[in-house]
Scaffold this motif. Sequence first.
Motif, PDB file in Angstrom:
ATOM      1  N   THR A   1       0.554  -1.649   0.166  1.00 11.58           N
ATOM      2  CA  THR A   1      -0.437   0.631   0.069  1.00 11.58           C
ATOM      3  C   THR A   1       1.131   0.462  -0.085  1.00 11.58           C
TER       4      THR A   1
ATOM      5  N   ALA B   1      -3.176   7.406  -2.272  1.00 11.25           N
ATOM      6  CA  ALA B   1      -3.180   5.922  -2.395  1.00 11.25           C
ATOM      7  C   ALA B   1      -3.494   4.729  -3.136  1.00 11.25           C
TER       8      ALA B   1
ATOM      9  N   LYS C   1      -2.944   0.578  -4.424  1.00 17.09           N
ATOM     10  CA  LYS C   1      -2.770  -0.865  -3.050  1.00 17.09           C
ATOM     11  C   LYS C   1      -2.351  -2.019  -4.905  1.00 17.09           C
TER      12      LYS C   1
END
Length: 287
Positions: free
Chosen positions: A205, A248, A250
């Motif tokens: 992440t 973000a 991931k």
Amino acid sequence: MMIISSGPRRLLIAVVSLVTALVPFYSAHAEMSAWAENEGGRMRLVALAPDAAGKIRAALQIEPKPGWITYWKEPGNSGIPPQITIAAGSGVSLDAIAYPVPKHFFKGAIEDIAYDAPVTLPLSLTAAGKGPVTIDAAAFIGICKDICIPFQANLQLKLGPAIQSHPEEEAILQAADARLPKPPSQDFDVTAHAISPDRKTLSLTLALPGEGPGVGPGAGKAAPDIIVTGPSGYAFTKQTGGERDGAAFKVDISIGKLPKDYDISGKQWSVLVIDGEMAMETTLAFE
């Protein structure tokens, strides 16, 4: 993609070409050595006099010819990583080699992590004594086009007094430092990582920088380029399931096969993340 820079493959390339790649001893009474040259490019050593603590700022300049590449610290499927050895008894030790941000090159199933333009590798050295300093270094790199040619040279520098100004050398070292990946920051970092029980997948992440001044085209939009380096000779780049949500990101990195009986507990791997024109490098610790 999992990249294994295997010792036997490098050795085979070296055996084929090493005899023609050896370069004579080069020296200079200055802060830059003479250029050592071969058919694919040239390289030389640059340094400044040691500071009061004996620390020496230096660098290996490498200039591949057009169409040729030279390699990052984990080179890919078949390359040769840079190796620098300081002569024993010289009174100078090599503390660290730093690497500017590389590129990915693909040719069929072959992936290289390398540089296709002049690159300067910053070196951190320490002089043991207080007297005159001579850096006696053996440099060994791979420089490749259709084939990979080992390029070896002995480079020597006798450093002048620290009170002298050396603007050209200082500019070279400053430019090299500017091309290094940055350390992690609040808005560009690995915020979580975990390896699967079967050690086949590394989940990451990331906090990524968004669009803004100084952030290159593509940042905040496309998936970043991620290079994970594990045990020596292993680099992992294949992404699966990447999902970007604002800042973000991931993603899973395919690990594939690790060395037999490799125990990841207590190990530290490195990860380089390239997002647009920005790059960050950090370590991943495994409990």
